[in-house]
Design an enzyme around this catalytic site. Structure first.
Site, PDB file in Angstrom:
ATOM      1  N   CYS A  99       0.826  -1.207   0.000  1.00 38.96           N
ATOM      2  CA  CYS A  99       0.000   0.000   0.000  1.00 38.96           C
ATOM      3  C   CYS A  99       0.865   1.264   0.000  1.00 38.96           C
ATOM      4  CB  CYS A  99      -0.988  -0.032   1.157  1.00 38.96           C
ATOM      5  SG  CYS A  99      -2.472   0.971   0.837  1.00 38.96           S
ATOM      6  N   ARG A 132     -12.164   6.878  -3.596  1.00 36.45           N
ATOM      7  CA  ARG A 132     -11.189   5.920  -3.111  1.00 36.45           C
ATOM      8  C   ARG A 132     -11.548   4.537  -3.630  1.00 36.45           C
ATOM      9  NH1 ARG A 132      -7.694   7.419   0.755  1.00 36.45           N
ATOM     10  NH2 ARG A 132      -7.289   5.267   1.354  1.00 36.45           N
ATOM     11  N   HIS A 196      -3.788  -5.895   1.154  1.00 28.83           N
ATOM     12  CA  HIS A 196      -3.423  -6.014   2.565  1.00 28.83           C
ATOM     13  C   HIS A 196      -4.529  -6.750   3.293  1.00 28.83           C
ATOM     14  CE1 HIS A 196      -6.140  -2.620   3.398  1.00 28.83           C
ATOM     15  NE2 HIS A 196      -5.532  -1.936   2.444  1.00 28.83           N
TER      16      HIS A 196
END
Length: 251
Positions: A99, A132, A196
């Site tokens: 990330c 996002r 993740h």
């Protein structure tokens, strides 16, 4: 004792006090155990903000994810060590970046409206977009037999240079930019990814890819002793099956 016994790998865990937004300490625990189960001694060295890291005797580097503020602090610290870190990468050193750590690998990334210089270890850059990209994610990659599963949550859009291989193809979720259909990057023995949740517990094949690359570089061993991954692979398959069947609601 396994055939890998009495060997060791030195792992640099960079700035765990800042880059642990996505349970990245869990990645180190899994990495450590998969080495120990094979009789390989894990030497985990935590690099903290006031340290001056050296990568000369390191076999594997891990960079986790953090907020924009923490990411900028880390980038400023690592820019002072860029030459040695670049040499490590070009010499085939194994490196995993998740990330925010993934974004640091490139030429630049955006923090708000500010263009922040990255480490330029890999030919990529990151800008921003709306909305996002938040989703569970599934990626098919050549580095492991099983699909890579996890979670992504990033405003950045990462764009790879023409000679940088993606980590894999997105079959569920968004990936690097929500448009290209690709996720992450592979460059020499560098793995960069937005996956993740944390990454390693659900994806033992990714861990073993990195271990194998580090063992090959240090000892000339490119084949690892297999482990009983029934539990890990069952969890991986359960997540994959639920996502493909549309049984998981996105947040």
């Amino acid at each position: 004792m396994t055939r890998h016994g009495k060997r060791s790998l030195r792992i640099a865990h960079l700035y765990p006090e800042l880059l642990n937004l996505y349970g990245d300490s869990g990645n180190i625990l899994v990495l450590r155990k998969r080495l120990e189960w094979r009789g390989i001694i894990p030497e985990v060295v935590e690099v903290h903000v006031d340290d001056r890291p050296s990568f000369a005797d390191v076999d594997l580097v891990f960079i986790g994810g953090g907020s924009d503020r923490e990411q900028k602090i880390v980038c400023d610290k690592l820019l002072a060590e860029r030459a040695e870190l670049k040499a490590f990468v070009e010499d085939g050193g194994a490196l995993a970046a998740v990330c925010g750590g993934y974004q640091l690998l490139g030429e630049s990334y955006l923090m708000g409206d500010e263009k922040v210089p990255g480490l330029s270890l890999v030919d990529l850059y990151t800008d921003r977009g709306d909305p996002r990209l938040i989703s569970n994610i599934v990626v098919e990659s050549r580095i492991c037999e099983q699909p890579i599963v996890g979670y992504e949550n990033h405003g950045g859009r990462t764009h790879l240079g023409p000679d940088v291989e993606p980590l894999g193809k997105v079959v569920y979720g968004h990936g690097n930019d929500g448009v290209s259909g690709f996720e992450g990057c592979l460059y020499h023995n560098v793995v960069g990814t937005y996956v993740h949740g944390p990454l390693f517990p659900k994806n033992p094949g990714v861990v073993d890819y990195l271990i194998a690359r580090a063992m090959e570089r240090k000892y000339g061993i490119d084949e690892l002793e297999p482990l009983d991954d029934a539990v890990e692979l069952s969890a991986n398959k359960a997540m994959y099956d639920r996502l493909m069947a549309g049984e998981v609601e996105e947040q």
